[in-house]
Motif scaffolding. Sequence first.
Motif, PDB file in Angstrom:
ATOM      1  N   UNK A   1      28.707 -24.631   1.722  1.00  0.00           N
ATOM      2  CA  UNK A   1      28.214 -23.386   1.435  1.00  0.00           C
ATOM      3  C   UNK A   1      26.790 -23.423   0.654  1.00  0.00           C
ATOM      4  N   UNK A   2      26.431 -24.610  -0.160  1.00  0.00           N
ATOM      5  CA  UNK A   2      25.290 -24.700  -0.720  1.00  0.00           C
ATOM      6  C   UNK A   2      24.842 -26.059  -0.957  1.00  0.00           C
ATOM      7  N   UNK A   3      23.503 -26.362  -1.499  1.00  0.00           N
ATOM      8  CA  UNK A   3      23.128 -27.475  -1.632  1.00  0.00           C
ATOM      9  C   UNK A   3      23.904 -28.267  -2.691  1.00  0.00           C
ATOM     10  N   UNK A   4      24.510 -27.852  -3.569  1.00  0.00           N
ATOM     11  CA  UNK A   4      25.113 -28.183  -5.011  1.00  0.00           C
ATOM     12  C   UNK A   4      26.408 -28.703  -4.221  1.00  0.00           C
ATOM     13  N   UNK A   5      27.125 -27.973  -3.278  1.00  0.00           N
ATOM     14  CA  UNK A   5      28.276 -28.464  -2.636  1.00  0.00           C
ATOM     15  C   UNK A   5      27.985 -29.764  -1.936  1.00  0.00           C
ATOM     16  N   UNK A   6      27.142 -29.768  -1.312  1.00  0.00           N
ATOM     17  CA  UNK A   6      26.607 -30.967  -0.354  1.00  0.00           C
ATOM     18  C   UNK A   6      26.356 -32.005  -1.211  1.00  0.00           C
TER      19      UNK A   6
ATOM     20  N   UNK B   1      29.262 -23.918  -8.702  1.00  0.00           N
ATOM     21  CA  UNK B   1      28.846 -22.846  -8.749  1.00  0.00           C
ATOM     22  C   UNK B   1      27.305 -23.048  -9.557  1.00  0.00           C
ATOM     23  N   UNK B   2      26.239 -22.480  -9.197  1.00  0.00           N
ATOM     24  CA  UNK B   2      24.858 -22.411  -9.846  1.00  0.00           C
ATOM     25  C   UNK B   2      25.309 -21.995 -11.425  1.00  0.00           C
ATOM     26  N   UNK B   3      24.703 -22.507 -12.334  1.00  0.00           N
ATOM     27  CA  UNK B   3      24.875 -22.481 -13.761  1.00  0.00           C
ATOM     28  C   UNK B   3      24.861 -20.693 -14.113  1.00  0.00           C
TER      29      UNK B   3
END
Length: 186
Positions: free
Chosen positions: A3-8, A61-63
């Motif tokens: 769902x996001x670059x952070x998850x990847x 989650x983004x901060x």
Amino acid sequence: MFESTLERDLAYILPNLPTVVGVRDQVGPVEYVDEDGVVHNHTFDFVADHEDGTSTAIAVKPARRVGPSGLEKTLELISDQQSGFADRFVVRTGDHITRDRAANARLLHRALRGRNEADIAEILAVTNSMRGAAAITAILANSRNFGRGFMAVLCLIADGVLEHVSKGPISISSLVRVRRRAATNR
């Protein structure tokens, strides 16, 4: 699918942590009841299983969105109500999932995909006599395998035999040392 670059990026980082022996993604839904008695479901982005038999449920989650989302309260409620689901419940943001850590994790992943046991054995023989930290270039200079040796060093980092002790992305000028407490993901 992420769902996001952070998850990847976290999907690359988690398997490279020395104590992690397994990673599950999109785990749930987990049911919990809020303070008003309303039943909700939450799906965790990851659950990391550790070599000591414990597990960590991770929400990404983004901060800037953690506070407004009420995510910390959600994890607290789940922890109180579903204690058998995981041993720890954490939020991971870009503060934890940095670009350097993600780049290093992708590099380690690529090295493991091309793993060559003979190259690793040769580099391991050089590192067995190491005292303290050394530049990767110095390790490679003491082997006969400069080219593929870098990938072998990366495999030893991924295996938990060596640890990267420089700041920033891993490069041939990075310092590494024998891990004080050998832990392996293999």
